[in-house]
Design a protein around this motif. Structure first.
Motif, short mmCIF file in Angstrom:
data_model
loop_
_atom_site.label_atom_id
_atom_site.label_comp_id
_atom_site.label_asym_id
_atom_site.label_seq_id
_atom_site.Cartn_x
_atom_site.Cartn_y
_atom_site.Cartn_z
N ILE A 59 30.77 39.79 39.67
CA ILE A 59 29.71 38.89 39.22
C ILE A 59 28.82 38.59 40.42
CG2 ILE A 59 29.17 36.65 38.20
CD1 ILE A 59 31.97 36.70 36.90
N GLN A 60 27.54 38.94 40.30
CA GLN A 60 26.61 38.77 41.42
C GLN A 60 25.57 37.71 41.07
OE1 GLN A 60 25.06 42.47 42.98
NE2 GLN A 60 26.85 43.61 42.28
N HIS A 61 25.60 36.62 41.83
CA HIS A 61 24.59 35.57 41.70
C HIS A 61 23.42 35.95 42.60
CE1 HIS A 61 27.12 32.52 39.53
NE2 HIS A 61 28.09 33.27 40.04
N GLU A 62 22.40 36.55 42.01
CA GLU A 62 21.31 37.10 42.80
C GLU A 62 20.20 36.08 43.08
OE1 GLU A 62 19.92 40.68 40.98
OE2 GLU A 62 21.80 41.75 41.32
N GLU A 63 20.14 35.00 42.29
CA GLU A 63 19.11 33.99 42.49
C GLU A 63 19.71 32.60 42.35
OE1 GLU A 63 15.77 34.76 39.96
OE2 GLU A 63 15.37 36.73 40.84
N ARG A 64 19.05 31.62 42.89
CA ARG A 64 19.59 30.26 42.97
C ARG A 64 19.74 29.62 41.59
NH1 ARG A 64 15.93 26.75 46.55
NH2 ARG A 64 17.18 25.08 45.63
N GLY A 65 20.71 28.70 41.53
CA GLY A 65 20.90 27.91 40.32
C GLY A 65 21.72 28.55 39.23
N SER A 66 22.21 29.78 39.43
CA SER A 66 23.00 30.44 38.38
C SER A 66 24.44 29.92 38.39
CB SER A 66 22.97 31.95 38.57
OG SER A 66 23.43 32.31 39.86
N ARG A 67 25.10 30.03 37.22
CA ARG A 67 26.47 29.54 37.07
C ARG A 67 27.31 30.57 36.33
NH1 ARG A 67 26.29 24.36 33.77
NH2 ARG A 67 24.33 25.18 32.96
N SER A 68 28.57 30.68 36.72
CA SER A 68 29.47 31.61 36.03
C SER A 68 30.88 31.03 35.96
CB SER A 68 29.51 32.97 36.73
OG SER A 68 30.15 32.87 37.99
N GLU A 69 31.57 31.39 34.86
CA GLU A 69 32.99 31.11 34.72
C GLU A 69 33.67 32.37 34.22
OE1 GLU A 69 34.05 27.75 32.41
OE2 GLU A 69 32.75 26.34 33.50
N TYR A 70 34.76 32.74 34.87
CA TYR A 70 35.49 33.96 34.51
C TYR A 70 36.96 33.60 34.31
CZ TYR A 70 37.79 38.49 34.94
OH TYR A 70 38.58 39.60 34.71
N GLU A 71 37.51 33.97 33.14
CA GLU A 71 38.93 33.77 32.84
C GLU A 71 39.51 35.09 32.36
OE1 GLU A 71 39.96 30.51 30.41
OE2 GLU A 71 38.57 29.10 31.35
N SER A 72 40.66 35.46 32.90
CA SER A 72 41.26 36.75 32.59
C SER A 72 42.75 36.60 32.32
CB SER A 72 41.04 37.72 33.76
OG SER A 72 41.69 38.95 33.51
N VAL A 73 43.24 37.40 31.36
CA VAL A 73 44.67 37.45 31.05
C VAL A 73 45.09 38.92 31.01
CG1 VAL A 73 46.47 36.96 29.36
CG2 VAL A 73 44.63 35.30 29.74
N LEU A 74 46.15 39.24 31.71
CA LEU A 74 46.72 40.58 31.71
C LEU A 74 48.09 40.53 31.06
CD1 LEU A 74 47.12 43.56 32.68
CD2 LEU A 74 47.94 42.61 34.85
N VAL A 75 48.29 41.40 30.06
CA VAL A 75 49.60 41.52 29.41
C VAL A 75 50.07 42.95 29.65
CG1 VAL A 75 50.90 41.34 27.26
CG2 VAL A 75 48.91 39.85 27.65
N SER A 76 51.02 43.11 30.54
CA SER A 76 51.41 44.45 30.96
C SER A 76 52.44 45.07 30.03
CB SER A 76 51.98 44.41 32.39
OG SER A 76 53.29 43.88 32.38
N GLY A 77 52.44 46.39 29.97
CA GLY A 77 53.49 47.12 29.28
C GLY A 77 54.64 47.41 30.25
N ARG A 78 55.77 47.79 29.70
CA ARG A 78 56.91 48.06 30.55
C ARG A 78 56.64 49.28 31.44
NH1 ARG A 78 63.24 48.87 28.63
NH2 ARG A 78 64.05 49.38 30.70
#
Length: 217
Positions: free
Chosen positions: A156-175
């Motif tokens: 995620i690249q904030h290229e200009e001022r005042g931008s906002r980001s939220e990132y949430e990730s879940v990994l469910v692995s196989g055996r």
């Protein structure tokens, strides 16, 4: 309000193709075997272009079903002050997939991006790339399920001022799966904010390497 339909690279305006295709992913594949394989395997690139000052009446949705080893490349361009939801899903059944998403969020636009990669017993090499302009807002929910080998990259690249980001990730692995998860937020301008939360459920005999970077330039 507007519905947004996909455009293939045969019909996308020349300036859109030149300004956005692989601007984030790049063409520097020397020494990068995965990137070279991605470009060699491209058969179609889909563009979703949202005009300025629009609210999409329905989510933009694309579902990549990998029936054999293949490549999926999608570019999303969101115009100034527009607001959209994106639902991005990929399903594989024992095959290898190279998946690239490039998302450009213009000034004061808002994007809710929901991604689901259900890899099954396949191999996943996926890359999510986001570019944020002034005072834009990005919220990402990212789920990765299964897979024998997975290399998942998010930037995620904030290229200009005042931008906002939220990132949430879940990994469910196989055996017995092997996973590499690389996430980064780059703050290239002042007065930008970003958060990253990553969790997972790990099956036995799995191996996971997770690296996160927050860089302020």
């Amino acid at each position: 309000r507007v519905d947004v339909l996909p455009i293939t690279y045969d019909f996308v305006p020349k300036e859109v193709f030149q300004n956005y295709f692989s601007r984030l992913y790049g063409f520097d594949f020397e020494g990068d075997r995965l990137k070279a394989m991605h470009y060699a395997g491209i058969k179609e690139v889909l563009f979703f272009v949202v005009p300025e000052n629009m609210i999409c009446s329905e989510p933009i949705a694309f579902n990549a079903r990998i029936e054999q080893a293949g490549v999926s490349h999608v570019v999303v361009v969101v115009g100034m002050k527009s607001k959209i939801t994106v639902i991005d899903s990929m399903q594989s059944n024992g095959y290898g997939a190279s998946v690239v998403r490039e998302v450009f969020v213009d000034e004061k636009a808002e994007v809710l991006y929901q991604s689901l990669n259900d890899v099954g017993d396949g191999f996943d090499f996926s890359t999510l790339l986001f570019s944020l302009k002034r005072e834009s807002i990005l919220n990402v929910g990212d789920v990765l399920i299964g897979g024998k080998i997975s290399n998942h990259t998010v930037s995620i690249q904030h290229e200009e001022r005042g931008s906002r980001s939220e990132y949430e990730s879940v990994l469910v692995s196989g055996r017995g799966g092997e996973y590499t998860v690389l996430t980064e937020t780059i703050h290239a301008k002042e007065h930008t904010t970003g958060s990253m939360r990553i969790g997972g459920v790990v099956a036995e005999e799995s191996k996971i390497l997770s690296r996160s970077l927050i860089r302020v330039e």
